[in-house]
Each structure stands twice: as structure tokens, then as C-alpha cells.
Design an enzyme around this catalytic site. Structure first.
Site, short mmCIF file in Angstrom:
data_model
loop_
_atom_site.label_atom_id
_atom_site.label_comp_id
_atom_site.label_asym_id
_atom_site.label_seq_id
_atom_site.Cartn_x
_atom_site.Cartn_y
_atom_site.Cartn_z
N HIS A 116 42.47 46.68 46.12
CA HIS A 116 43.20 45.70 46.49
C HIS A 116 43.83 45.57 47.85
CE1 HIS A 116 45.58 41.97 46.16
NE2 HIS A 116 44.94 41.70 45.02
N ARG A 166 37.60 40.44 48.24
CA ARG A 166 38.49 41.60 48.27
C ARG A 166 37.78 42.73 49.23
NH1 ARG A 166 41.09 41.71 42.13
NH2 ARG A 166 42.43 39.90 42.50
N HIS A 184 42.59 49.47 42.91
CA HIS A 184 43.00 48.47 41.80
C HIS A 184 42.00 48.24 40.83
CE1 HIS A 184 44.63 44.63 40.93
NE2 HIS A 184 43.66 43.92 40.83
N ARG A 238 34.25 43.06 42.11
CA ARG A 238 34.74 41.92 41.45
C ARG A 238 35.25 41.01 41.96
NH1 ARG A 238 39.60 40.62 38.91
NH2 ARG A 238 40.61 42.71 39.77
#
Length: 586
Positions: free
Chosen positions: A276, A325, A386, A421
Site C-alpha cells: 500500500h 496502487r 498490504h 488488486r
């Protein structure tokens, strides 16, 4: 030249245990060393984990099968779901569509999502979210009383539903646990807390038919036991504690992934680890679970700046600070390198105190506890581990390659996330695929499939692992963070592989670590770390959450596909490469 299906390009690097295997062989034991089970339990289905995936599966199955056993590592409310700040993504706005959500997900996944899995996610997702609302989950509403939808990184529409501003996971967990408590007296469902699952029970054909688990309890169910069932659903969450700094809770030690690997289940794409971009930087010595500054803060207009106060995301990506991200994390790492700093800053001051306190009450409170005020201060941030985009490979019904074993949530690899993701897709994935598993198991059990396995035919795999003590965990986390972290190279991965091999060898030679939760968790982290370092060394490109400093470019010609690893009965882990068959949009 592109590798053929089933081949892995290049040499296969990996830990070399004590000179007993040829160079390049990864060998994983069949089970953890543990006492013989001292008690037993029986169910139709065992669900392991109490996040959104595990709770959803258990609640849906309770209505359809005779007996569900839900086991959780600590207490029901300690699953990873409660830490989810950002929200849950679904095309709920009339101006939005599942097709647009699908497109954004495929783009974030950098070409290797399973399009069928993503389509299931985005088409079924809105109804699953509405069912959560009907169950009692209280999402934030707008002035008209409709769900208040916001935007996060990688999304081109406002489609993120929140609860309590930045406490979505906590609210979803509360609603699901409340629904479970309403049926606590139902003999069709049983909950065992403080239960660490050790390994899967297998029959002679390798079918999963239960688990061994260690319970810290009272009375008959205390210590190691064996729970048998017609099917097992793993919903154990992630592997974040394999790194020194992570947003994951302390229970995220890769237990389900390690158990599935030892049982022979196919594991896919574990090299894709999402870091993250905006985790509050607490200094060079900070470790363990770190405070997350949700992507939603940037969604509301916060901007990343370097140590000189210069914004740096404009021009790097069309979505600037709201880029996916992996893009933002790489940009931060590069800016840190360019400026000689170990962090950058997130500037939310212009959003104002009143707005920040209303929209992000939990984040503001946590920052102030740690000496930072988002309304007046630049917030120091840096990437930290993350989310694991890969995991135990499943089909569209949640079935793994081991008969009788299912997986959902972060422990699984459904194909939804690809290499990276998309923000707020994780809660939705757990919800959608847990529901699919419940549907599939209902049909199969009613048809007489997966019949009960007699007690004498359900056993633990052979080959117990030498255990690592708790002290070794710090060395393991340091090796993984240094060599298999946000940016990797062949040299760094080789060093990590060697470090982990030494830990494994020392555990064999020493043999003093006693069986117990700490040594079992640390050994699980070793097995997960060894596999991750192995497949990360194989993929010689940069894609999504896998960043190679020595191979900085995307290489679709050679690497648009999946790495799939599985352990054979001889303990040797074999890795294959499977090219993606379906085209994804640019």
C-alpha cells in the site's frame, strides 16, 4: 522466446535444505510437528476464518446443510476484515455499470486477471452488497437516503460504499457477527474460537476431509484436536507478517496458505504482493502492523508531495494520485530514491478539519494519537505490505485442486486481482466467492458427493516439519523485507533464499523449538516465504505488485501468464507457467 505452457523460463531458484536436494529444489514438509490429536469433532463443512469470507460462507451454509463448524484463530471480531478502511466496490450507481467495473479491474490487474472471475465479481457484487444492507450493515448515506458512493485509486466512477467514514470493514464484520449471534443456539452451527488450524486431514486419495487444530480452551476441546468434515473452506486471510512492516494484523501469518501448500494444493501468483502506497511512516525502526492511511483520503483530494513539498504524481499517470496502487507505490519508491529520503508526505490540509474529522474519524484519531494532525500537518508515508493478490488457486466455484478443499478471501487466488488488486475489490471478492462456495457445496452435498470419510481413513500427511522458534521470526521477516519486498532483484532474492534455507537447516540441526502457536506460525511463515521468494525469482519482469529492479519493464511476450506451484507427495515443490488465454483491454 516465450515459454511453453507448463514450462518455467530460466533456472528454478529456491532454498537448498542442508545439501539434501539438487541445487534449485524447494522441498516443503507434509505437516507441522504437533502432538497427536486428543479430541475430535465432526461437521458437514468446516469453515476456517472469521473475516467477511468465512462469516459469509458459514452463515449461508448454515441454512442449507446440517452442521457447520466455524473455527477462528482468536475471536470472531479479530479477522482482517475489521481493518478495511477504504470500503467495498460495486456498480450500485445507475450511471455506473458492471462492464465499467470490470474494465477498471482488468486494467489494474495488468493483463493477467481471469476475465470470467472478474465478470462474476462485478455482476453479482451489487446484489451481494444489497444483501449485506438487508442483513443490517449500516453504510453511509447521502442526503437523499441513498448509499453514498466515493472514488478510490484505479476507479473511473464513484462506486465505493463506506461505513462510518473509514470503518467499513469494522461495520461489515459487526453486522455479520450479529447475524451469527442471532443463531448461536442453532445446533446446525458451532463456533470454536482461539483455534489455530495446523494442517489438513487427507484420505488415501488425497481428498481433504478435515483439519487438525490447536485450541486454547477449557474442558474437552483444549490442545490439539482433529475435526472431520465432508469439505473444508479456507478463509484464513493473508500473509503480511512474513514482512517486517505490514498493514495486516498479527494473526496474518499465512496459516491457510501454508497448510494448503503442504497438502498439495496448487498455489498461484504469490509473487504479486501489494504494497500500500500510503502507510504512516513511524521511523526507521518501526515494525509489525503499521497504521494505514486509506486511499480514500486521496480520493477526496489529498496529494502526495516529496520532502521539498513538490507534488510528483501529475504526469506519471492519467489518474495522478489516484493511479492504481502498484503505480503509486513505485512512484513513491522512486521519489524516495531520487531525494535520498525514506518517506514522502501526504498533504490533506486543504480538505479542512471539519471535513477530515467527519469523513475519516478513525484515521484522524489514530494519527493524532501518534503525534500527527492531518488538518495541520503533512503526514509522512511510505509503502508497506498490504495484500497478497495470489494464493490457493480456485475455480469459479471456489474449488481448489485438492478435492474437498475450497478457499475464498485473501488466502485464495480466484483470478480476480491478477497482478494487482483494484482498491476496495477485496471485501467484494470475499462476499461474492464465499456465496458461490456455499451454493456449490449445497448442490454437491445434496447430490451425495463428498461423502463422509471414516475416522480411520482420515490422516495427517507424512513428513513433519522441524519447527522454528519465535526468535527466528525477526530474521525471517528481515530477510523477506530486504530481498523480496517492494523492489526485488535476482541478487536480493538469492540472498533471501539463502537466508531462509539457513533458517530451515538450523531448525533441523537444532530441533529444540517446542510445538506451540508461536513456532507453528513462524514455520508457516517460513514455508510461505520460501515459496514467494522462489516464484519471485522466476518472473523476470515488472508487473503489478511484482517489481524487479533488474527487469524494470513489462514483458508480455514472455510473462503474460501465471506461476503455479504445488507440492508433490515427495515434498518437492514444482512450479509451472500458464500463459493467459483471454485478451484483456488495454
Amino acid at each position: 522466446m516465450a515459454p511453453e505452457a507448463g514450462e518455467v523460463p530460466g533456472d528454478v531458484p529456491g532454498p537448498v535444505p542442508a545439501g539434501t536436494e539438487p541445487r534449485g529444489t524447494l522441498r516443503v514438509p507434509g505437516r507441522l510437528r504437533a502432538p497427536q490429536p486428543g479430541w475430535t469433532a465432526q461437521a458437514d463443512v468446516i469453515v476456517v476464518g472469521s473475516g467477511i469470507a468465512g462469516l459469509t460462507a458459514a452463515l449461508r451454509l448454515r441454512q442449507r446443510v446440517d452442521h457447520v463448524l466455524l473455527v477462528t484463530k482468536t475471536v470472531l471480531s479479530e479477522g482482517s476484515t475489521q481493518w478495511a478502511q477504504g470500503g467495498i466496490a460495486a456498480a450500485l450507481d445507475p450511471a455506473d455499470s458492471p462492464e465499467e467495473h470490470l474494465h477498471d479491474t482488468l486494467v489494474a490487474g495488468v493483463g493477467i486477471c481471469d476475465v470470467g472471475a472478474v465478470r462474476a465479481l462485478v455482476t453479482e457484487g451489487p446484489q451481494r452488497v444489497r444483501e449485506l444492507v438487508a442483513l443490517g450493515a449500516e453504510f453511509d448515506l447521502d442526503e437523499a437516503g441513498e448509499l453514498k458512493l466515493t472514488r478510490e485509486g484505479g476507479h473511473h466512477r464513484d462506486r465505493i460504499a463506506h461505513a462510518g467514514g473509514d470503518a467499513t470493514g469494522k461495520e461489515i464484520s459487526r453486522a455479520l457477527i450479529a447475524a451469527l449471534h442471532q443463531v448461536v443456539d442453532d445446533p446446525g452451527i458451532e463456533v470454536i474460537e482461539h483455534a489455530l488450524v495446523l494442517d489438513l486431514l487427507l484420505d488415501a486419495d488425497g481428498r481433504a476431509c478435515g483439519v487438525t487444530l490447536h485450541v486454547i480452551g477449557e474442558g474437552q476441546r483444549d490442545g490439539v484436536g482433529a475435526a472431520r468434515a465432508r469439505a473444508v473452506v479456507l478463509a484464513t486471510g493473508g500473509l503480511g507478517q512474513v514482512y517486517a512492516a505490514t498493514t495486516n494484523p498479527s494473526v496474518a501469518t499465512g496459516d491457510g496458505l501454508a497448510a494448503a501448500l503442504r497438502a498439495g494444493a496448487a498455489v498461484a501468483d504469490v509473487e504479486f504482493v501489494q504494497f500500500h502506497p500510503t502507510v504512516l511512516w513511524l521511523g526507521p525502526g518501526a515494525s509489525g502492523q503499521q497504521p494505514l492511511i486509506s486511499e480514500a483520503v486521496r480520493g477526496e483530494g489529498a496529494v502526495l508531495v516529496d520532502r521539498d513539498g513538490v507534488p510528483f504524481m501529475q504526469g506519471l499517470h492519467p489518474l495522478a494520485d489516484l493511479a492504481p496502487r502498484d503505480v503509486v507505490a513505485r512512484a513513491i519508491v522512486q521519489r524516495m530514491r531520487d531525494t535520498g529520503s525514506d518517506h514522502v508526505y501526504l498533504d490533506a490540509r486543504h480538505l479542512g478539519r471539519e471535513f477530515l474529522e467527519r469523513r475519516f474519524p478513525s484515521i484522524v484519531a489514530r494519527c493524532r494519537e501518534l503525534g500527527f494532525d492531518p488538518a495541520t500537518d503533512l503526514l509522512p508515508v511510505a509503502p508497506a505490505q498490504h495484500y497478497a493478490s495470489g494464493g490457493v488457486r480456485t475455480d469459479l466455484h471456489g474449488r481448489t485442486s485438492v478435492e474437498g478443499l475450497y478457499a475464498c478471501g485473501e488466502v485464495s487466488c480466484t483470478g480476480v486481482h491478477g497482478a494487482n488488486r483494484l482498491a476496495s475489490n477485496s471485501l467484494l471478492e470475499g462476499l461474492v466467492f464465499a456465496s458461490r462456495i456455499a451454493d456449490d457445496l449445497t448442490t454437491r452435498l445434496a447430490a451425495g458427493e463428498l461423502p463422509p470419510v471414516p475416522a480411520g481413513q482420515a490422516g495427517r500427511p507424512p513428513g513433519a516439519a522441524a519447527l522454528l522458534d519465535e526468535v527466528a521470526r525477526v530474521r525471517l521477516q528481515t530477510a523477506m523485507t530486504t530481498g523480496a519486498g517492494a523492489v526485488r532483484t535476482a541478487d536480493s532474492l538469492a540472498a533471501t533464499t539463502a537466508d531462509l534455507a539457513r533458517l530451515a537447516e538450523e531448525s533441523l540441526q537444532d530441533g529444540t523449538a517446542e510445538p506451540g502457536p508461536q513456532s507453528w506460525e513462524t514455520t508457516n511463515l517460513l514455508h510461505v516465504g520460501q515459496l514467494l521468494a522462489t516464484v519471485a525469482a522466476l518472473r523476470e519482469e515488472t508487473r503489478g505488485g511484482h517489481v524487479r529492479g533488474d527487469f524494470p519493464d513489462l514483458d508480455d511476450a514472455r510473462w503474460r501468464g501465471h506461476t503455479v506451484a504445488s507440492r508433490g507427495r515427495d515434498g518437492v515443490v514444482t512450479t509451472t507457467y500458464e500463459p493467459v488465454q483471454t485478451e484483456a483491454p488495454a
